[in-house]
Design a protein around this motif. Structure first.
Motif, mmCIF file in Angstrom:
data_model
loop_
_atom_site.group_PDB
_atom_site.id
_atom_site.type_symbol
_atom_site.label_atom_id
_atom_site.label_comp_id
_atom_site.label_asym_id
_atom_site.label_seq_id
_atom_site.Cartn_x
_atom_site.Cartn_y
_atom_site.Cartn_z
ATOM 1 N N ILE A 83 4.750 13.434 -1.402
ATOM 2 C CA ILE A 83 5.925 13.103 -2.201
ATOM 3 C C ILE A 83 6.469 14.333 -2.915
ATOM 4 O O ILE A 83 7.672 14.482 -3.116
ATOM 5 N N LYS A 129 13.330 10.391 -15.048
ATOM 6 C CA LYS A 129 13.831 9.147 -14.463
ATOM 7 C C LYS A 129 15.250 8.848 -14.963
ATOM 8 O O LYS A 129 15.575 9.124 -16.114
ATOM 9 N N SER A 179 8.593 4.164 -10.554
ATOM 10 C CA SER A 179 7.357 4.910 -10.769
ATOM 11 C C SER A 179 6.865 5.426 -9.423
ATOM 12 O O SER A 179 7.393 5.058 -8.373
ATOM 13 N N ARG A 180 5.861 6.272 -9.474
ATOM 14 C CA ARG A 180 5.322 6.821 -8.235
ATOM 15 C C ARG A 180 3.826 7.022 -8.369
ATOM 16 O O ARG A 180 3.289 7.147 -9.474
ATOM 17 N N VAL A 227 6.218 5.024 -3.902
ATOM 18 C CA VAL A 227 7.216 4.936 -4.965
ATOM 19 C C VAL A 227 7.494 3.450 -5.177
ATOM 20 O O VAL A 227 7.600 2.697 -4.206
ATOM 21 N N CYS A 231 14.865 2.657 -0.147
ATOM 22 C CA CYS A 231 14.160 3.811 -0.694
ATOM 23 C C CYS A 231 14.759 5.065 -0.064
ATOM 24 O O CYS A 231 15.102 5.061 1.125
#
Length: 116
Positions: A28, A57, A70-71, A78, A95
């Motif tokens: 990621i 964010k 969130s991740r 994610v 996504c």
């Protein structure tokens, strides 16, 4: 080759909650930003939430306070936690990921339907 696979959509009553998940192939942290978009019938695709590489964010005004992005870097996931859902949240949710400017990779989408 980057693959993004969404899951977690479904039918929920107004006021309910859903959590969308996006499984990412590869790391990621290679992406400058990741986000969730949605597209309702007859409307343009819109950015719902995004998270940058450093963890910042941002949210669309229409979902601020109800949705949370969130991740999990280790799991390469994610998430989009959606609470107090409204019928107007009904859409296909996507996504997306971007390395430089803009979002270059997209998932296939997952349908979210909120009944009144």
């Amino acid at each position: 080759q980057v693959q993004l696979v969404e899951s977690g959509g479904g039918l929920v009553q107004a006021g309910g909650s859903l959590r969308l998940s996006c499984q990412v192939s590869g790391s990621i942290v290679r992406f400058n930003e990741m986000g969730w978009f949605r597209q309702a019938p007859g409307k343009e695709r819109e950015l719902v939430a995004r998270i940058t590489r450093n963890g910042s964010k941002n949210y669309a005004e229409s979902v601020r306070g109800r949705f949370a992005i969130s991740r999990d870097i280790v799991k390469k996931m994610v998430y989009l936690e959606m609470n107090n859902l409204k019928p107007e949240d009904t859409a296909v949710f996507y996504c997306a990921a971007g390395e430089n400017s803009g979002f270059s990779w997209w998932g296939q989408g997952t349908q979210v339907t909120v009944s009144s």
